[in-house]
Motif scaffolding. Structure first.
Motif, short mmCIF file in Angstrom:
data_model
loop_
_atom_site.label_atom_id
_atom_site.label_comp_id
_atom_site.label_asym_id
_atom_site.label_seq_id
_atom_site.Cartn_x
_atom_site.Cartn_y
_atom_site.Cartn_z
N VAL A 163 0.89 -1.31 0.03
CA VAL A 163 -0.07 -0.03 0.22
C VAL A 163 0.94 1.22 0.04
N VAL A 164 0.75 1.95 -0.86
CA VAL A 164 1.63 3.46 -1.02
C VAL A 164 0.55 4.13 -0.57
N GLY A 165 1.06 4.86 0.58
CA GLY A 165 0.17 5.88 1.18
C GLY A 165 -0.14 5.45 2.70
N ARG A 166 -0.12 6.35 3.84
CA ARG A 166 -0.21 5.75 5.01
C ARG A 166 -1.31 7.02 5.88
N SER A 167 -2.27 7.49 4.96
CA SER A 167 -3.18 8.60 5.65
C SER A 167 -4.37 7.70 6.42
N MET A 168 -4.89 7.96 7.32
CA MET A 168 -5.85 7.75 8.11
C MET A 168 -6.98 7.47 7.38
N VAL A 169 -7.37 8.08 6.49
CA VAL A 169 -8.55 8.11 5.46
C VAL A 169 -8.48 6.96 4.29
#
Ligand code: NAP
Length: 286
Positions: A163-169
């Motif tokens: 998964v590229v991206g670690r936002s809470m959304v």
């Protein structure tokens, strides 16, 4: 030729089940209702609200709009939110974000009733996901990714998911959902080293970066199943994802398009959460 994982049949499937659930509720005298809280008139919010209202009308869900002045104060916003929380005729609440500066989103997350929190902003609902409990109200975008993977029968157990991206959304909750399905999950972010090598090695590669066409051919291999969460302005009046579709589509096993992929499923899942909220409220599960 790669397989294009279109959202359309996924949505049709979800809507058929949802219509059935709404009919069962109506047979028991209950009409599901969603409270839509919008501050000001940001074009993105108005567009999203119109799309939700249209979908509600098609599905038999009652939308109730609360349109507030751009300069509404925090105490007045809290007062309205508490009223909507307490209204037994409203089963799910959606607050359009980002909110104007004077409204403290971090505090509001703790005030929205977790049992009506269909957009999953409450830390309580988020914590459940991180504890591996997916029976509550799930955030719509990561849930849309999971629905696509499920519909197209993509094996997750033992799969290498990046998964590229670690936002809470998106990135973090999605990683937990993939982990729950026994994928081996790697999370990449802006400080990750050797990202092309890590991504290339994935069976499932999810792009949730917020950078138009960032993922190109050096991030994929013929085994890659690429899920593009991105929604960006391509600059030519069109929309594009975080993946360079043209550059990648012929190089991979399967790929989601933009538009017509992840983003188009989220409104249906928001409405599904309204029905789920009704059931959770009945069971007093939240
Ligand atoms: P976000 O909050 O801006 O997070 C972006 C993430 O990408 C961050 O974790 C960031 O890493 C990472 N990142 C940025 N540049 C990178 C780079 N060069 N290499 C590796 N990682 C990088 O965005 P978001 O809200 O998660 O949204 C992601 C995408 O999904 C956007 O295109 C957005 O429009 C789309 N989206 C779609 C929907 C929908 O379908 N309805 C809903 C929400 C979002 P750091 O943490 O290190 O900064």
């Amino acid at each position: 030729m790669s397989r294009i994982l279109e959202a359309k049949p996924v949505i049709q499937n979800l809507k058929a089940d949802l219509l059935q659930d709404i009919k069962s509720l109506k047979d028991r005298g209950q009409v599901p209702s969603i409270g839509l809280i919008r501050v000001g008139n940001r074009p993105d919010d108005v567009y999203y609200e119109n799309s939700i209202v249209k979908n509600c009308e098609n599905m038999g869900i009652r939308p109730q709009k609360f349109t507030l002045e751009e300069n509404i104060s925090m105490p007045d916003f809290i007062k309205l939110l508490r009223q909507v929380n307490a209204d037994p005729g409203i089963h799910g609440i959606m607050i359009f974000r980002p909110l104007p500066q004077q409204l403290d989103e971090e505090l509001l997350k703790h005030i929205i009733d977790p049992a009506k929190d269909i957009d999953c902003m409450s830390p309580l609902n988020q914590a459940r996901i991180f504890a591996g409990d997916m029976s509550g109200l799930l955030p719509c975008t990561p849930a849309a990714v999971m629905e696509i993977l499920k519909y197209y029968k993509i094996e997750l157990q033992g799969a290498k998911a990046v998964v590229v991206g670690r936002s809470m959304v998106v990135g973090k909750p999605l990683s937990m959902m993939l982990l729950k399905e026994n994928a081996t999950v790697t999370i990449c972010h802006s400080k990750t080293q050797n990202m092309p090598d890590i991504c290339k090695n994935a069976d499932i590669l999810v792009a949730a970066i917020g950078k138009p066409k960032f993922i190109d051919a050096k991030y994929v291999s013929p085994q890659s199943i690429v899920i593009d969460v991105g929604i960006n302005d391509a600059g030519d009046g069109k929309m594009c994802g975080d993946v360079d579709f043209q550059a990648v589509a012929e190089q991979v096993q399967a790929i989601t398009p933009v538009p017509g992929g992840v983003g188009s499923i989220t409104t249906t899942l928001l409405l599904k959460n309204v029905v789920k909220a009704i059931n959770l409220q009945k069971d007093q599960r939240v």
